[in-house]
Design a protein around this motif. Sequence first.
Motif, PDB file in Angstrom:
ATOM      1  N   LEU A   1       0.814  -1.216   0.000  1.00  0.00           N
ATOM      2  CA  LEU A   1       0.000   0.000   0.000  1.00  0.00           C
ATOM      3  C   LEU A   1       0.848   1.266   0.000  1.00  0.00           C
ATOM      4  N   ASN A   2       2.163   1.085   0.010  1.00  0.00           N
ATOM      5  CA  ASN A   2       3.116   2.203   0.057  1.00  0.00           C
ATOM      6  C   ASN A   2       2.886   3.065   1.290  1.00  0.00           C
ATOM      7  N   LEU A   3       2.744   2.394   2.437  1.00  0.00           N
ATOM      8  CA  LEU A   3       2.558   3.068   3.718  1.00  0.00           C
ATOM      9  C   LEU A   3       3.695   2.680   4.658  1.00  0.00           C
ATOM     10  N   GLY A   4       3.808   3.408   5.758  1.00  0.00           N
ATOM     11  CA  GLY A   4       4.757   3.033   6.792  1.00  0.00           C
ATOM     12  C   GLY A   4       5.982   3.910   6.866  1.00  0.00           C
ATOM     13  N   HIS A   5       6.192   4.789   5.889  1.00  0.00           N
ATOM     14  CA  HIS A   5       7.332   5.699   5.959  1.00  0.00           C
ATOM     15  C   HIS A   5       7.061   6.833   6.953  1.00  0.00           C
TER      16      HIS A   5
ATOM     17  N   PHE B   1      17.290   0.592  17.869  1.00  0.00           N
ATOM     18  CA  PHE B   1      16.751   1.293  16.700  1.00  0.00           C
ATOM     19  C   PHE B   1      17.524   2.603  16.491  1.00  0.00           C
ATOM     20  N   THR B   2      18.690   2.465  15.923  1.00  0.00           N
ATOM     21  CA  THR B   2      19.589   3.603  15.710  1.00  0.00           C
ATOM     22  C   THR B   2      19.107   4.471  14.547  1.00  0.00           C
TER      23      THR B   2
ATOM     24  N   GLU C   1      16.588   4.971   9.249  1.00  0.00           N
ATOM     25  CA  GLU C   1      16.659   5.579   7.918  1.00  0.00           C
ATOM     26  C   GLU C   1      16.695   4.538   6.807  1.00  0.00           C
ATOM     27  N   GLU C   2      17.391   3.437   7.061  1.00  0.00           N
ATOM     28  CA  GLU C   2      17.533   2.416   6.030  1.00  0.00           C
ATOM     29  C   GLU C   2      16.278   1.553   5.887  1.00  0.00           C
TER      30      GLU C   2
END
Length: 380
Positions: free
Chosen positions: A114-118, A342-343, A348-349
């Motif tokens: 769904l192109n979500l989560g960013h 969670f650095t 970011e990656e």
Amino acid sequence: MDVIDRIGAVKLWVAAFLASVAGLAGGSIIANRTVYDGFIWRYFWGPVAADAHNAQCAVNDGESVTYGYADAVCNAAPPDAFVATPGYTAVSEVGYMIVGLFFLLGVFLLLRRLNLGHNRNLFFGLVPFMLFGGVLRVVEDANDHLMTTEGAEAVISYPTNTLLISPVIYFTVFFITLAALLVSVALSRRDYVDSYPKTLGLIGSVLFVLTFASLVIVSVMRDSVGFYPEFLLVTVGLASAIAYGIYWLADRFAPEINSGTGYIGLLVIWSHAIDGVANVLASDWWDVFGLPFGYKPKHPANATVISITESVFPASVIDVIGSSWPFLLIKIAVAVAIVWLFTDEFMEESPRYAIVMLMAIAAVGLGPGTRDMIRATFGI
């Protein structure tokens, strides 16, 4: 990786799910007593069914299932019968952990599709659903409480009430949350709302408030259901002070702990602080709040911590400080250690993967913690 790319991760996930269901179903048909009665029923469905009947145990003799409401009945079960009691065992917890990780992978794949989560705000939009799940579980506790103390007829009867009993309730809340997420995203993409995380959070907040309000109404209408708001206030206050204190100290002396997650990390620590504080207060300090009884842990991990504490410290010390406080320390230490992992680079990656994992970590603290806190608040 070539195979996954060729076939597709979603298709492989669905295939694995169907294969697992088919394997368990086939095993239950071919070797019913071993696979279904001795494994699925004994460790997974039996405890849920016993809890749903408000029984002390469920006994499966291979021909029928009976429910015991006294220790004598449970202890008198035939030696070849399988006996299940409400709560968790080491086997069931491992099983639920595996299933949970599998469905987390499914959530990750769904968000990617769904192109979500960013957007980090997705995490905050889901927090009200964690609170809602905990309060919804207390609705079933109230249902059982009224039947036991007042002989009232069940408002939610078996098997419908199994939807509100752990661990089935996790799936119930998951599908409600999924529906709310899809609606929020659809409204956002059609420009009806500005932000789908805000809309999602609003839906969750409404569900939480309505469910909590229903318990308040029950406490007003029923004499056997109390209301102890001081327990709620002290639990939230202590958990918030502990979580923010640790967050502030980390920011000041070890900023690398918070640098990757920011306020998400604070909420993760707060979620587990709620669980730890609620357990300690409800187990050891219930009489201070005037609660009608103390609460015993259903999870083997909690019970093990209490057992070890009682074996290490003398009774004279336990009588003063209680025996469940190490559980709070462990919860906080583990939460901080996880947040530390969670650095900045990791966030970011793999932002989507990180958000999914952090949501799950917060949920396993805030869901049960809210249930314990609200249950004690109403003395049920």
